[in-house]
Write a protein that holds these residues in place. Structure first.
Motif, PDB file in Angstrom:
ATOM      1  N   UNK A   1       0.833  -1.204   0.000  1.00  0.00           N
ATOM      2  CA  UNK A   1       0.000   0.000   0.000  1.00  0.00           C
ATOM      3  C   UNK A   1       0.868   1.254   0.000  1.00  0.00           C
ATOM      4  N   UNK A   2       1.881   1.257   0.865  1.00  0.00           N
ATOM      5  CA  UNK A   2       2.761   2.434   1.004  1.00  0.00           C
ATOM      6  C   UNK A   2       3.536   2.692  -0.281  1.00  0.00           C
ATOM      7  N   UNK A   3       4.096   1.651  -0.855  1.00  0.00           N
ATOM      8  CA  UNK A   3       4.885   1.818  -2.072  1.00  0.00           C
ATOM      9  C   UNK A   3       4.003   2.273  -3.237  1.00  0.00           C
ATOM     10  N   UNK A   4       2.815   1.711  -3.349  1.00  0.00           N
ATOM     11  CA  UNK A   4       1.885   2.116  -4.403  1.00  0.00           C
ATOM     12  C   UNK A   4       1.507   3.585  -4.246  1.00  0.00           C
ATOM     13  N   UNK A   5       1.301   3.998  -3.004  1.00  0.00           N
ATOM     14  CA  UNK A   5       0.967   5.399  -2.726  1.00  0.00           C
ATOM     15  C   UNK A   5       2.092   6.331  -3.165  1.00  0.00           C
ATOM     16  N   UNK A   6       3.328   6.010  -2.802  1.00  0.00           N
ATOM     17  CA  UNK A   6       4.460   6.867  -3.164  1.00  0.00           C
ATOM     18  C   UNK A   6       4.647   6.926  -4.677  1.00  0.00           C
ATOM     19  N   UNK A   7       4.510   5.794  -5.336  1.00  0.00           N
ATOM     20  CA  UNK A   7       4.638   5.782  -6.791  1.00  0.00           C
ATOM     21  C   UNK A   7       3.545   6.608  -7.447  1.00  0.00           C
ATOM     22  N   UNK A   8       2.358   6.568  -6.863  1.00  0.00           N
ATOM     23  CA  UNK A   8       1.263   7.363  -7.395  1.00  0.00           C
ATOM     24  C   UNK A   8       1.520   8.858  -7.330  1.00  0.00           C
ATOM     25  N   UNK A   9       2.381   9.249  -6.412  1.00  0.00           N
ATOM     26  CA  UNK A   9       2.764  10.658  -6.294  1.00  0.00           C
ATOM     27  C   UNK A   9       3.944  11.003  -7.197  1.00  0.00           C
ATOM     28  N   UNK A  10       4.436  10.013  -7.933  1.00  0.00           N
ATOM     29  CA  UNK A  10       5.576  10.244  -8.820  1.00  0.00           C
ATOM     30  C   UNK A  10       6.917  10.115  -8.131  1.00  0.00           C
TER      31      UNK A  10
END
Length: 248
Positions: A217-226
């Motif tokens: 979840x955390x990694x997906x969130x950070x990637x979503x922010x670029x």
């Protein structure tokens, strides 16, 4: 014992066996730090200010064998000292230590690596850390009898305090904040070295049973922010120690 392992799926569960909590960390790439600060609305005036000292030989003999001696001055809070050993096999740590105040048995997942550590912290009186860092007070007096006993029991070498030097301070700002897309409290830490280099790390801490899902979840969130989660993942401690050791 294997010190680190890929931090994904079942392997993460195996790599964190025996720990109580897992701290999942990502180092923000240097060219993305300002972007991250703006995204997370990190105001310098809102951060908790700290000064961090380490104690090691000029050759970093302790760090290279997995031992970290650290002291933190916390503005508006309690100063503390910590002795940490990593990696450890939790099964080999006595139950009496696990019950003591200030003891932690945790795992750090930094990028794709996981390492289990055991640490023991103690509060310090005002001025004690500064006196040790400036040579006015003997280093050995900084650590409690319990901390020295812990090192004697589990450190892979005998520590000669007379050979250790203060390394620091690192100027630290720490923020706790929430994000709608992440069901965990987030922490950001900025470590600033005297040469102006900044390290920015964002992290979450979860129970071991949640770690695999939380990391995704955390990694997906950070990637979503670029934000890049696959670049060079430096540990703050290593960078700081190598910087100050080179200045001795």
């Amino acid at each position: 014992m294997t010190a680190s392992a890929p931090a994904t799926g079942t392997t993460l569960e195996q790599a964190t066996a025996g720990t109580r909590a897992v701290e999942i960390k990502f180092t923000i790439r240097t060219d993305q730090q300002l972007h991250a600060v703006r995204l997370f609305e990190l105001e310098r005036g809102d951060g908790e200010a700290r000064e961090v000292y380490f104690f090691d030989t000029p050759q970093l003999d302790l760090f290279r064998q997995g031992v970290i001696l650290r002291a933190r001055l916390v503005k508006g809070g309690k100063d503390d000292s910590t002795v940490k050993i990593r990696p450890v096999d939790p099964a080999k740590i006595g139950d009496d230590w696990k019950k003591r105040s200030g003891f932690k048995l945790e795992a750090d997942a930094v990028g794709e690596k996981v390492v289990r550590s055991a640490s023991l912290s103690a509060e310090q009186k005002a001025g004690e850390i500064r006196d040790v860092a400036t040579g006015k007070r003997d280093l050995r007096k900084l650590f409690s009898l319990d901390q020295e006993s812990f090192l004697a029991a589990y450190a892979p070498m005998k520590i000669d305090f007379s050979k250790l030097k203060p390394l620091g301070p690192v100027q630290v700002l720490r923020w706790r904040f929430d994000q709608d897309d992440v069901p965990y409290d987030l922490t950001a830490e900025e470590w600033r070295l005297p040469d102006g280099k900044d390290l920015l790390e964002v992290s979450i801490k979860v129970e071991r049973e949640e770690a695999a899902g939380a990391r995704e979840i955390f990694e997906t969130f950070l990637r979503g922010l670029g934000l890049d989660t696959e670049g060079a993942q430096e540990t703050k401690t290593r960078v700081a120690l190598e910087y100050f050791a080179a200045k001795l």
